[in-house]
Design a protein around this motif. Structure first.
Motif, mmCIF file in Angstrom:
data_model
loop_
_atom_site.group_PDB
_atom_site.id
_atom_site.type_symbol
_atom_site.label_atom_id
_atom_site.label_comp_id
_atom_site.label_asym_id
_atom_site.label_seq_id
_atom_site.Cartn_x
_atom_site.Cartn_y
_atom_site.Cartn_z
ATOM 1 N N SER A 2 -26.304 -16.094 -67.506
ATOM 2 C CA SER A 2 -26.178 -17.257 -65.860
ATOM 3 C C SER A 2 -25.214 -17.599 -66.529
ATOM 4 O O SER A 2 -24.432 -17.966 -65.111
ATOM 5 C CB SER A 2 -27.655 -18.055 -66.494
ATOM 6 N N GLN A 18 -28.636 -23.849 -60.580
ATOM 7 C CA GLN A 18 -30.293 -23.156 -59.663
ATOM 8 C C GLN A 18 -30.829 -22.376 -59.710
ATOM 9 O O GLN A 18 -32.329 -22.709 -60.180
ATOM 10 C CB GLN A 18 -30.327 -23.825 -57.902
ATOM 11 N N ASN A 19 -30.532 -20.770 -59.418
ATOM 12 C CA ASN A 19 -31.603 -19.954 -59.397
ATOM 13 C C ASN A 19 -31.681 -19.110 -60.900
ATOM 14 O O ASN A 19 -31.954 -18.177 -60.363
ATOM 15 C CB ASN A 19 -30.696 -19.117 -58.107
ATOM 16 N N LEU A 20 -30.563 -20.007 -61.772
ATOM 17 C CA LEU A 20 -30.123 -19.521 -62.986
ATOM 18 C C LEU A 20 -31.552 -19.453 -64.017
ATOM 19 O O LEU A 20 -31.643 -19.349 -64.830
ATOM 20 C CB LEU A 20 -28.894 -19.433 -63.125
ATOM 21 N N ASP A 38 -35.637 -21.150 -64.712
ATOM 22 C CA ASP A 38 -36.479 -20.331 -64.441
ATOM 23 C C ASP A 38 -37.623 -22.433 -64.733
ATOM 24 O O ASP A 38 -38.772 -21.856 -63.914
ATOM 25 C CB ASP A 38 -37.371 -19.989 -65.871
#
Ligand code: TXA
Ligand code: MG
Length: 526
Positions: A237, A345-347, A349
């Protein structure tokens, strides 16, 4: 934008309120100077506008600080935040400004942390204090609200950084009113929501996911130390090279036993004094610590963070949490949840949004695997703090970019970088007419600069500057400047760590270098 899931928190007809400590949101020196009784910047006004949609707003003056000779009546309106000010034009209504000029200081009823104003607001305007917030930059102000069930948010601005040592470690801090307002928008039921977000994050760790969480230094991107797949995801990430080992975060001393093969005697005075806190210690590792965590080294870096949300996360996860700083590799670290989101942001959980990091610079890293402790990275725990307890120490210098890391891969000379080139300079002469060059100032500039400036501390306090540094670097980085310049502060105390980060973030090459002590790694713009 602030989200507004407020409807379900209105349990009865009473309304929630925001109590605003005047000093925290106004530049008092400016307002006392008589130039302009109310100095609120655009961000502050926008924040108040949003907050006023859902909360009744009150202004508070909670300390003896308005000497008669400095508070002519025309200033009282400004102090009250209620009259004669730019809020009116935005239809922002401050219900009441509670103020007292403390003529009789000793017996004055309103002196902090007396909560008389809050009680009065509650009964006069039907306010539900249990759903309300207090925003201030003095620990007494926060305490005063809490005595009546009002949730306190602490601003690092103004005098906030100076009084921070007296603020209990579990109180949330913010860089600005605007950050606090956004947080309130997402956390109308703060205590419950914080607890819930730590619980959910711990469940994510247990399932092998990645969690961004606040610590007192910077935000971390963490996973279960013993889950190698999860750890591999951290490297992926961040785009972090596998040769750069992670720090393992623990919540209690028992967890150290599961990581360190031996704990040298020299460690104990340091542990007793600085844990929990911003000191990472390197020990010989137990073979059970996965190689991917330590990048194949026979040593492991361990830290016990002081931030209670971090400690709660580790405890509920029932495992030490390995975590690098929550930023893309080589880039500026994150000192707020919003910073984390811009890069990762999308990395991750789950993200625990615990406001701003109090210290704002990564921990001090000290290796204890040789006879003499070796400082690998300066931080808020300074070399003299360590020497006092551990005797003489060795200090490692930064590596060249190309050099294969030996002692600590994080010692790479290039790190923490903004996309906009950052240059360290001796003086601002020659830049004052450049609107395309921004400046990081460690105290207000003596000369006018045409470009944007970030004043890291109005009083020149380096601890305050450290807490603001990365947020300010990110702001300047976001506005498309040709360059960012900074005059490094004095190389002592936390100034050592600030200069270490500035040198590593600064551009190398291209400009004539000087022989100043501050330019050992970063070249200078001259
Ligand atoms: O304040 C902090 O330390 C933050 C928060 C999240 O705890 N963490 C942090 O992690 O700054 P990171 O990964 O950005 O930096 C860790 C540093 C790196 O310089 C790394 O090379 C060094 O610690 N390190 C980790 N394990 C090591 C080891 N076994 N030997 C030498 N250096 C080590
Ligand atoms: Mg880092």
């Amino acid at each position: 934008m602030i989200t507004n899931n407020f409807s379900d928190c209105l349990m009865d007809n009473r309304k929630p309120a925001i109590f605003l400590d005047r000093d925290a949101i106004m530049d008092m020196e400016e307002s006392f100077s008589g130039k302009d009784p109310v100095r609120l910047d655009a961000d502050t006004i926008a924040s108040l506008e949003i907050l006023s949609r859902h909360y009744d707003l009150f202004g508070l003056v909670h300390e003896s600080g308005i000497p008669d000779d400095r508070s002519p009546s025309r200033h009282i309106g400004g102090v009250n935040l209620s009259a004669d000010n730019p809020l009116r034009t935005k239809s922002i209504q401050i219900k009441t400004g509670f103020v007292c000029s403390h003529r009789d200081k000793k017996s004055c009823d309103c002196l902090s942390p007396n909560s008389i104003f809050l009680r009065e607001a509650a009964s006069r305007y039907d306010i539900d204090l249990s759903q309300s917030f207090m925003i201030g930059n003095h620990p007494d102000t926060v305490r005063c609200g809490e005595s009546l069930g009002v949730f306190g948010l602490y601003l690092l601005s103004g005098e906030g950084a100076r009084h921070l040592t007296n603020l209990p470690s579990d109180r949330l801090v913010f860089h600005s009113l605007s950050d606090a307002a956004h947080w309130i928008g997402k956390h109308p039921k703060p205590a419950l929501q914080l607890e819930d977000s730590v619980r959910r994050a711990a469940a994510v760790v247990k399932k092998g996911g990645l969690v961004a969480f606040p610590t007192e230094t910077v935000y971390g991107l963490g996973a279960d130390t013993f889950n190698t797949k999860a750890i591999a995801k951290i490297f992926e990430s961040k785009g972090r090279p596998l040769y750069n080992p992670l720090i393992v975060h623990i919540a209690d001393i028992e967890q150290l036993a599961s990581l360190a093969a031996d704990i040298p005697d020299a460690a104990w005075p340091l542990i007793n004094r600085f844990w929990p806190g911003p000191l990472t210690l390197i020990f010989n590792k137990k073979h059970t610590v996965p190689d991917i965590v330590t990048a194949g080294l026979s040593t492991v870096a361990v830290r016990m963070p002081a931030n209670p949300l971090a400690a709660g996360l580790i405890r509920l996860s029932e495992t030490p949490i390995a975590a690098p700083s929550a930023n893309l590799f080589g880039r500026t670290s994150a000192t707020s949840a919003a910073h984390v989101m811009t890069q990762l942001q999308n990395l991750c959980d789950a993200v625990i949004d615990g406001g701003a990091c109090r210290i704002g610079l990564e921990s001090t890293v000290l290796s204890l695997t040789d006879d003499i402790p070796r400082l690998l990275r300066p931080g808020a725990v300074s070399p003299s703090d360590i020497k006092r307890l551990a005797g003489p120490i060795a200090i490692s210098s930064a590596l060249n970019d190309q050099e294969k890391p030996r002692e600590s891969p994080g010692m790479l000379s290039s790190h923490y970088a903004t996309k906009t080139p950052l240059y360290l300079v001796d003086r601002f002469d020659g830049f004052s007419n450049r609107p395309d060059i921004g400046a990081l100032l460690f105290s207000p500039a003596k000369q006018a600069l045409k470009g944007p400036v970030e004043i890291l501390s109005l009083s020149g306090d380096l601890n305050e500057a450290a807490a603001n540094l990365y947020a300010a670097m990110r702001r300047l980085d976001a506005i498309g400047l040709a360059a960012i310049i900074a005059i490094p502060p004095e190389e002592s105390g936390i100034g050592i760590a600030i200069n270490d980060r500035l040198r590593k973030a600064a551009c190398k090459g291209g400009f004539q270098s000087t022989n100043s002590a501050n330019s050992s790694a970063g070249r200078r713009f001259s």
